[in-house]
Enzyme design. Structure first.
Site, PDB file in Angstrom:
ATOM      1  N   SER A 125       0.812  -1.214   0.000  1.00 32.50           N
ATOM      2  CA  SER A 125       0.000   0.000   0.000  1.00 32.50           C
ATOM      3  C   SER A 125       0.851   1.272   0.000  1.00 32.50           C
ATOM      4  O   SER A 125       1.517   1.575  -0.976  1.00 32.50           O
ATOM      5  CB  SER A 125      -0.950  -0.043   1.197  1.00 32.50           C
ATOM      6  OG  SER A 125      -1.897   0.987   1.146  1.00 32.50           O
TER       7      SER A 125
ATOM      8  N   LYS B 171      -0.657  -4.157  -3.415  1.00 35.35           N
ATOM      9  CA  LYS B 171      -1.953  -3.608  -2.985  1.00 35.35           C
ATOM     10  C   LYS B 171      -2.105  -2.210  -3.565  1.00 35.35           C
ATOM     11  O   LYS B 171      -1.407  -1.289  -3.149  1.00 35.35           O
ATOM     12  CB  LYS B 171      -2.059  -3.555  -1.461  1.00 35.35           C
ATOM     13  CG  LYS B 171      -3.378  -2.944  -0.963  1.00 35.35           C
ATOM     14  CD  LYS B 171      -3.410  -2.877   0.552  1.00 35.35           C
ATOM     15  CE  LYS B 171      -4.723  -2.282   1.054  1.00 35.35           C
ATOM     16  NZ  LYS B 171      -4.845  -0.836   0.785  1.00 35.35           N
TER      17      LYS B 171
ATOM     18  N   GLN C 140      -8.763   2.568   0.671  1.00 34.70           N
ATOM     19  CA  GLN C 140      -9.954   2.411   1.515  1.00 34.70           C
ATOM     20  C   GLN C 140     -10.304   3.721   2.223  1.00 34.70           C
ATOM     21  O   GLN C 140      -9.433   4.542   2.500  1.00 34.70           O
ATOM     22  CB  GLN C 140      -9.733   1.316   2.582  1.00 34.70           C
ATOM     23  CG  GLN C 140      -9.736  -0.088   2.054  1.00 34.70           C
ATOM     24  CD  GLN C 140      -8.498  -0.404   1.247  1.00 34.70           C
ATOM     25  OE1 GLN C 140      -7.383  -0.094   1.666  1.00 34.70           O
ATOM     26  NE2 GLN C 140      -8.686  -1.008   0.085  1.00 34.70           N
TER      27      GLN C 140
END
Length: 531
Positions: free
Chosen positions: A299, A324, A328
């Site tokens: 991420s 990733k 979110q």
């Protein structure tokens, strides 16, 4: 049964269903009159919960049904859309905020007594004078002896309102009577920078474990400190870093990139783009940066690595990252719980999405590490699978790939000795930390005479201590673990753990990094660049 009790499950069910619905719609451009339109799918869910609550033959906890339902829905989406129960929200929020209100100690229940392993630097307990080895006998007059309080309950007793006072009675070896400490609860940092020190005269090192709200400030302080010590190059260690806030990662990249360089951009389901560019504030734009990544760098870690790689800045060292590329947003569900829902995808400056496929389900997705190991990818860069259709080119003509993580510029294989599964298990479960504490308790006064530098350079873990660890583990785990094949590696972990308990911040990684093949590679690369 009261009317309030009768309708409570219905209210909860409706609130949660509405929370999911509204949360998914907010900030996506819908007008308020569309937020509450009827939906037969949500009506069906609420009706099912009501039927179970009113008609099912046995009593059922409706809250647990709702939790299962929410998790079931999210499981059908993607691996990173997750539900956070109310019971976990405080811990999750503190972790991402980067601090909590408490007294600032790490402790261990030693012989049925709460014993301080170490105090957190500049925390309330350290300021009050509490030190490692102190036994906490009581808190505000309530006894903590005899193992009557479990760790969770103890944490609740030690936490409280900011600036509230906690009176601790403490036994300290060598003192004739109990000591009294008035500790004022305050914000205690949860550090995201684990270590910051000089690897060579010119090469600084910073280890970041996650990207919380406080991470950029910690990083900036460490970076400026290393520059003052002569750092013209930086090893930024993001191994094992699972990510966090995208904005914080962008702030850190900004320290290295020239003005107006694209850092990252996101695209939501409606095609709206949000782009982040470097500003004037970079303090390391002229320095060389080596970003260290591995299969657990995800991420926000990948945003940093991708932004620098795509802008032909620095060198990415290690193994292919996690993969990733989903963003979110946390949305509250009205009952203290929340959902982190994937709302957009991010792309590196060349246009790469590094999100790996999750078409075969979450279990297959999370088994990726084992798959990479079985394929030999962690030991041989030629085994890394790439797709020509996902090939991109940087401004200087370097070929980079999307579709499943950041592939490093310089590959470093998985160290099967230092990353031994048994050692990793013992370290993560706290066995090494607790064992070292008990060893330290036997002769704490002797260790107090050793300076930090003398310990780093000259202290040697004895064979007897390794033998004692084997006996300790036999007692604690009821298994016969023997370290004949990797005794040196065990000694190294024990010294790092002992150093952390004695000297605090940065000691663990400064010692462990002495035998780190990726650190050695970065040092060699930096020396080649200087020459």
């Amino acid at each position: 049964m009261s009317k309030t009790k009768t309708y409570l499950p219905l209210i909860i069910g409706v609130a949660i269903a509405a929370g999911i619905f509204i949360g998914g719609k907010l900030n996506f451009g819908d007008t308020s009159d569309r937020l509450f339109t009827s939906n037969s799918k949500k009506d069906k869910l609420n009706r099912l919960i009501d039927y179970i609550d009113y008609e099912y033959v046995e009593e059922v906890n409706t809250d647990s049904i709702v939790d299962v339902t929410v998790n079931g829905i999210l499981d059908k989406l993607d691996p990173h859309s997750v539900y956070i129960p109310k019971a976990d929200m405080q811990k999750v929020s503190e972790n991402m905020k980067g601090n909590f209100v408490g007294i600032g100690i790490n402790f261990y229940t030693y012989r049925d007594t709460i014993t301080v392993i170490k105090t957190i630097e500049n925390g309330p307990s350290a300021k009050a004078g509490i030190i490692g080895g102190d036994r906490i006998i009581s808190a505000n007059g309530e006894s903590l002896l005899g193992g009557t309080v479990n760790n969770d309950s103890l944490v609740d007793k030690l936490k409280g309102e900011r600036y509230s006072e906690l009176i601790l009675k403490v036994f300290r070896r060598g003192e004739p009577k109990l000591l009294t400490f008035n500790v004022t609860r305050d914000e205690v940092p949860i550090k995201s920078v684990d270590a910051a020190y000089m690897l060579t005269d010119n090469l600084g090192y910073i280890k970041i474990n996650r990207f919380a709200e406080s991470t950029y400030k910690e990083f900036k302080k460490a970076l400026l400190n290393l520059k003052d010590k002569g750092a013209t190059s930086l090893a930024l260690d993001l191994r094992g870093n699972p990510g966090g806030f995208l904005e914080v990662a962008s702030q850190i990249v900004d320290e290295f990139l020239e003005d107006d360089k694209l850092i990252v951009y996101t695209i939501n389901k409606k095609g709206k783009e949000d782009r982040s560019y470097a500003t004037r504030r970079g303090d390391f734009e002229n320095g060389h940066v080596y970003v260290m990544i591995d299969e657990n760098s995800a991420s926000a870690s990948e945003i940093i690595a991708g932004a620098l790689q795509d802008n032909d800045k620095g060198t990415i060292v290690g193994r292919r990252s996690y993969g990733k590329g989903l963003v979110q947003r946390e949305m509250k569900l009205g009952d203290g719980s929340a959902v982190r829902l994937t709302v957009s995808k991010y792309y590196t400056p060349t246009g790469r999405s590094i999100q790996r496929s999750y078409e075969n389900g979450n279990r297959d997705y999370y088994d990726d590490f084992a798959d990479r190991l079985n394929r030999g990818e962690l030991l041989d860069e030629k085994k890394i699978e790439v797709a020509d259709s996902l090939k991109f080119t940087t401004p200087k003509g370097k070929i980079v790939y999307g579709g499943g993580g950041i592939i490093p510029d310089v590959f470093v294989p998985y160290d099967t000795k230092m990353q031994n599964e048994t050692l990793t298990f013992l370290e993560r479960r706290g066995f090494l930390n607790n064992f070292i504490f008990e060893e330290l308790e036997k002769q704490r006064e002797a260790y107090s005479a050793i300076s930090r530098e003398d310990f780093f350079e000259n202290y040697i873990i004895s064979d007897d201590m390794v033998k004692s660890l084997e006996e300790y583990l036999k007692l604690k785990t009821r298994s016969n673990i023997v370290f004949v094949a990797y005794k040196d590696e065990v000694k190294h972990y024990l010294k790092a753990t002992l150093g952390e308990q004695l000297f605090g911040f940065g000691a663990y990684y400064k010692i462990l990094n002495k035998h780190d093949i990726m650190i050695d590679k970065v040092i060699n690369l930096s020396q080649m660049t200087e020459n």
